[in-house]
Scaffold this active site. Structure first.
Site, PDB file in Angstrom:
ATOM      1  CG  HIS A   5      -1.734   1.210   1.410  1.00  0.00           C
ATOM      2  ND1 HIS A   5      -1.697   1.994   2.542  1.00  0.00           N
ATOM      3  CD2 HIS A   5      -2.626   1.799   0.572  1.00  0.00           C
ATOM      4  CE1 HIS A   5      -2.541   3.007   2.395  1.00  0.00           C
ATOM      5  NE2 HIS A   5      -3.112   2.916   1.211  1.00  0.00           N
ATOM      6  CG  HIS A  41      -1.827   9.203   0.491  1.00  0.00           C
ATOM      7  ND1 HIS A  41      -2.426  10.034   1.416  1.00  0.00           N
ATOM      8  CD2 HIS A  41      -2.681   8.167   0.306  1.00  0.00           C
ATOM      9  CE1 HIS A  41      -3.595   9.528   1.765  1.00  0.00           C
ATOM     10  NE2 HIS A  41      -3.771   8.397   1.106  1.00  0.00           N
TER      11      HIS A  41
END
Length: 275
Positions: A5, A41
């Site tokens: 992830h 992110h």
């Protein structure tokens, strides 16, 4: 599929593969015009993770191309799937089409090399919300216009916003897409999540003749107990910050004869039917 992830920095690619991942997920951040700029992110992100790591999107694609090209010195045969977490929720919906054109073009130029010894991994387009469905249309239009529709065989679609499964199906019908479809269910690792929607997705996947889900995965799992819970339900994949924990759980007696790691020979667009 064990999906590492938030693998946003180039040096993290090998780091996550070394921990046992055979797929990586990275975030694609756009500017206001829908141009894919960085794998990034940003804050906030998962508990216990550094949110600010990033790379230039095209440089990242150049690197993962090498890692997924047989014969390249950087080649790692275990990396078989790239999941692009497309941060479309950060740009206006009317820019989704432009974003689709841009990402398809950059994959053609930097990953597939327009047929000249490009990377071989399967590509999963993770789209946050059904309202951004024009991204898919643009992506497919671009491959067609550029004369590279052969890459559709390598590309799958996944809506990740935990929206109503029937609503997702309606959008896919509208797009004329009924294959290569994954369904994610999950939440940031900071919060607990029940299994109600996950079970519904698995039920649809296992309904004979239902075309709109071929694989289901749970995200972002960090606790071994939750990994076990998901595996017992029969997921096809687990996304985790700790791939090594998933590897460990898969070796347990309960799971070792039911699951194995996917390889390049496994088609991610086909439903798995136990023998």
């Amino acid at each position: 599929w064990i999906m590492g992830h938030m693998v946003n920095a180039i040096e993290q690619v090998d780091e996550f593969l070394d921990l046992g991942a055979n797929a990586i997920e990275f975030d694609v951040d756009f500017d206001d015009d829908g141009v894919a700029k960085y794998t990034h992110h940003g804050i906030p992100c998962d508990c216990g993770r550094l949110c600010t790591k990033y790379a230039v999107f095209t440089e990242y694609l150049d690197y993962v191309r090498q890692v997924t090209t047989p014969g390249d010195p950087k080649f790692r045969k275990e990396l078989v799937l790239l999941a692009l977490d497309l941060k479309l929720q950060r740009i206006p919906s009317e820019k989704a089409y432009a974003a689709g054109v841009d990402v398809a073009t950059k994959l053609l130029d930097h990953y597939w090399m327009r047929g000249w010894n490009g990377g071989r991994a399967y590509i999963l387009l993770n789209i946050p919300l059904v309202e951004d469905y024009e991204f898919i249309r643009a992506f497919k239009d671009t491959l067609r216009k550029e004369g590279h529709e052969q890459y559709n065989a390598k590309v799958g679609i996944n809506f990740t916003g935990n929206e109503d499964l029937d609503e997702i199906r309606e959008v896919l019908e509208k797009l004329g897409e009924d294959e290569h479809i994954w369904q994610a269910d999950g939440i940031t690792s900071c919060f607990p999540r029940g299994t109600e929607r996950l079970k519904k997705a698995l039920e649809k996947r296992d309904t004979p003749g239902y075309k709109y889900i071929s694989k289901v995965y749970a995200w972002t799992l960090v606790r071994s107990s939750i990994m076990r819970r998901s595996l017992r339900l029969g997921v096809d994949g687990v996304m985790s910050n700790y791939p090594d924990r998933v590897v460990k759980v898969l070796k347990e007696k309960e799971f070792s004869d039911k699951f194995r790691l996917a390889t390049y020979a496994d088609n991610p667009w086909e439903k798995f039917t136990p023998i």
